[in-house]
Design a protein around this motif. Structure first.
Motif, PDB file in Angstrom:
ATOM      1  N   THR A 109       0.812  -1.027   0.022  1.00 35.46           N
ATOM      2  CA  THR A 109       0.121   0.163  -0.033  1.00 35.46           C
ATOM      3  C   THR A 109       0.954   1.183  -0.147  1.00 35.46           C
ATOM      4  OG1 THR A 109      -0.098   0.020   2.422  1.00 35.46           O
ATOM      5  CG2 THR A 109      -1.675  -1.054   1.431  1.00 35.46           C
ATOM      6  N   THR A 146      -7.876   9.273   3.417  1.00 40.40           N
ATOM      7  CA  THR A 146      -8.783   8.884   4.209  1.00 40.40           C
ATOM      8  C   THR A 146     -10.183   9.999   4.082  1.00 40.40           C
ATOM      9  OG1 THR A 146      -7.895  10.401   5.757  1.00 40.40           O
ATOM     10  CG2 THR A 146      -7.107   7.940   5.861  1.00 40.40           C
ATOM     11  N   LEU A 149     -10.943   9.827  -0.461  1.00 48.83           N
ATOM     12  CA  LEU A 149     -11.374   8.711  -0.996  1.00 48.83           C
ATOM     13  C   LEU A 149     -12.307   7.763   0.083  1.00 48.83           C
ATOM     14  CD1 LEU A 149      -7.883   7.661  -2.809  1.00 48.83           C
ATOM     15  CD2 LEU A 149     -10.058   9.009  -3.671  1.00 48.83           C
ATOM     16  N   LYS A 150     -12.183   8.080   1.282  1.00 50.71           N
ATOM     17  CA  LYS A 150     -12.978   7.382   2.461  1.00 50.71           C
ATOM     18  C   LYS A 150     -12.190   6.020   2.424  1.00 50.71           C
ATOM     19  CE  LYS A 150     -15.545  10.834   2.658  1.00 50.71           C
ATOM     20  NZ  LYS A 150     -15.771  11.814   3.867  1.00 50.71           N
ATOM     21  N   VAL A 151     -11.218   5.734   2.550  1.00 55.20           N
ATOM     22  CA  VAL A 151     -10.452   4.674   2.727  1.00 55.20           C
ATOM     23  C   VAL A 151      -9.110   4.609   3.542  1.00 55.20           C
ATOM     24  CG1 VAL A 151     -11.181   3.279   0.575  1.00 55.20           C
ATOM     25  CG2 VAL A 151      -9.124   4.524   0.500  1.00 55.20           C
ATOM     26  N   LYS A 152      -8.946   3.617   4.345  1.00 56.00           N
ATOM     27  CA  LYS A 152      -7.512   3.761   5.178  1.00 56.00           C
ATOM     28  C   LYS A 152      -6.121   3.943   4.400  1.00 56.00           C
ATOM     29  CE  LYS A 152      -9.530   1.645   9.470  1.00 56.00           C
ATOM     30  NZ  LYS A 152      -9.280   0.361  10.253  1.00 56.00           N
ATOM     31  N   ASP A 153      -6.138   3.111   3.332  1.00 54.25           N
ATOM     32  CA  ASP A 153      -5.006   3.234   2.522  1.00 54.25           C
ATOM     33  C   ASP A 153      -5.255   2.764   1.028  1.00 54.25           C
ATOM     34  OD1 ASP A 153      -2.433   3.372   2.035  1.00 54.25           O
ATOM     35  OD2 ASP A 153      -1.390   2.002   3.239  1.00 54.25           O
ATOM     36  N   ILE A 154      -4.267   2.973   0.252  1.00 53.84           N
ATOM     37  CA  ILE A 154      -4.512   2.501  -1.258  1.00 53.84           C
ATOM     38  C   ILE A 154      -3.381   1.636  -1.744  1.00 53.84           C
ATOM     39  CG2 ILE A 154      -3.518   4.542  -2.152  1.00 53.84           C
ATOM     40  CD1 ILE A 154      -5.560   4.610  -4.397  1.00 53.84           C
TER      41      ILE A 154
END
Length: 394
Positions: A109, A146, A149-154
């Motif tokens: 990630t 965060t 994109l509203k996610v913890k990681d990519i």
């Protein structure tokens, strides 16, 4: 490829029904098994259900122990799946090492590899202020991932030119503290460096963002003092003692090209004689690379005045006082002067004196002559025109 994770009880000799025995874990991959390692979980022989791979019972302690066993199994499976995703050869001993010895294993990630890159490639090689910049950029990338994109990681494989374009748009238009195009481009270059590192680590086959065109803000005119302005600053006699010290320090920058942090760290041990020429030998603050600067006569006179040990003046105070001094010396452009203008003035002074570009680049400590050319191209154009006019060719 098949994987099996099982727990076995290692029984103690001479044990009775109440004796606690530790459970050990074994990992098998395609029929090959690693040596067992302890789970640090213990129970009685009668409580262990080998077939169902759990501890029998319903009390809170048993529930927590079974959760621990499940967590061990899940953690090992997670390591196994990560290795498979990265195309790495998986062995039971490798999985055991990853789990038991806590061998460093980085998820594929962006934020995870960003952290690894800073810790392994930047720490110890860059000064603390540079590390601070990298950490600040990390926080801004994390904010985008965060909050936007509203996610913890990519995942690294998801970093494409399109992703970087959207990040750039976010930084320049939506972020709470908006970035200029140039600052946003520096952020993109940072992410590219992380992806290049992932390629070196054989996590990515290539850097997929190389095709993205970098965008910079319109270039601002370079700020520097003319030789006449430097002389005016030097010749004025009405300074108070504290201001005069700052003027001397600034003039040393104009003749040496040293940055503020290099200037205040200078002492007599930095002066060496090389072939009859006194040289300032320092480690450049940004690159930590050794740099040799010929000690010009005006700088030598000023340094000898202070026995090569300049007073400690904070950068912000020095900037304030040098503006005050320039105003007293009746410089029209007094408001533009900072310690960094002194460094730029040195480059201009040397080029106007006919010193070759590659020599100026070395004195200023630029890693590449292209950096020098990029900053001083306007000056070079002006110098060429003036020289051709002087010789009567135009």
């Amino acid at each position: 490829m098949k994987i099996g994770i099982r727990f076995k009880m290692r029984q103690k000799r001479g044990a009775n029904a109440q004796t606690l025995h530790y459970l050990y874990c074994t990992i098998r991959v395609d029929g090959v098994q690693c040596s067992p390692f302890t789970t640090s979980i213990a129970t009685t022989k009668s409580s262990w259900d080998s077939k169902r791979q759990l501890i029998k019972g319903y009390d809170e302690k048993v529930r927590l122990q079974n959760e621990q066993l499940n967590q061990i199994r899940d953690d090992i499976m997670g390591l196994y799946n990560d290795c498979r995703k990265q195309g790495k050869h998986v062995t039971p001993d490798k999985l055991k090492s990853l789990y038991v010895d806590k061998e460093q294993f980085t998820p594929q990630t962006l934020l995870a590899y960003y952290t690894k890159y800073v810790e392994q490639e930047k720490m110890g090689r860059c000064r603390s202020s540079t590390i601070t910049i990298w950490k600040t950029r990390y926080n801004k990338v994390k904010e985008y991932i965060t909050q936007e994109l509203k996610v913890k990681d990519i995942g690294l494989s998801e970093i494409t030119p399109k992703f970087l374009t959207r990040l750039r748009n976010y930084l320049t238009t939506k972020a709470k503290r908006k970035y200029s195009q140039t600052s946003a481009t520096y952020m993109i270059q940072t992410i590219r460096a992380v992806l290049d590192y992932a390629v070196i680590e054989e996590v990515l086959p290539y850097n997929p963002t190389s095709s993205l065109k970098l965008i910079y803000s319109p270039k601002k005119p370079m700020k520097y003092l003319s030789e006449h302005e430097v002389q005016a600053l030097s010749n004025y006699q009405g300074y108070k003692k504290g201001v005069k010290v700052v003027v001397d320090m600034f003039l040393i920058q104009c003749y040496t090209g040293m940055a503020y942090n290099e200037l205040i760290a200078l002492n007599k041990s930095n002066i060496v004689n090389n072939g009859g020429i006194d040289m300032i030998v320092i480690y450049r603050g940004k690159t930590l690379e050794i740099c040799k600067i010929p000690l010009l006569a005006p700088a030598k006179v000023l340094l000898e005045k202070y026995n090569y040990k300049l007073p400690k003046v904070r950068n912000d105070r020095m900037n304030k006082l040098i503006k005050k001094a320039a105003k007293q010396a009746e410089l029209e452009r007094w408001s533009i002067i900072t310690t960094h203008v002194g460094r730029k003035t040195c480059g201009c002074y040397l080029l106007n004196a006919g010193v070759r570009m590659e020599v100026v680049s070395a004195i200023l400590g630029h890693k590449s002559i292209k950096t020098t050319e990029r900053y001083y191209v306007e000056l070079l154009t002006s110098s060429v025109s003036n020289e051709l006019k002087r010789t009567g060719l135009i």
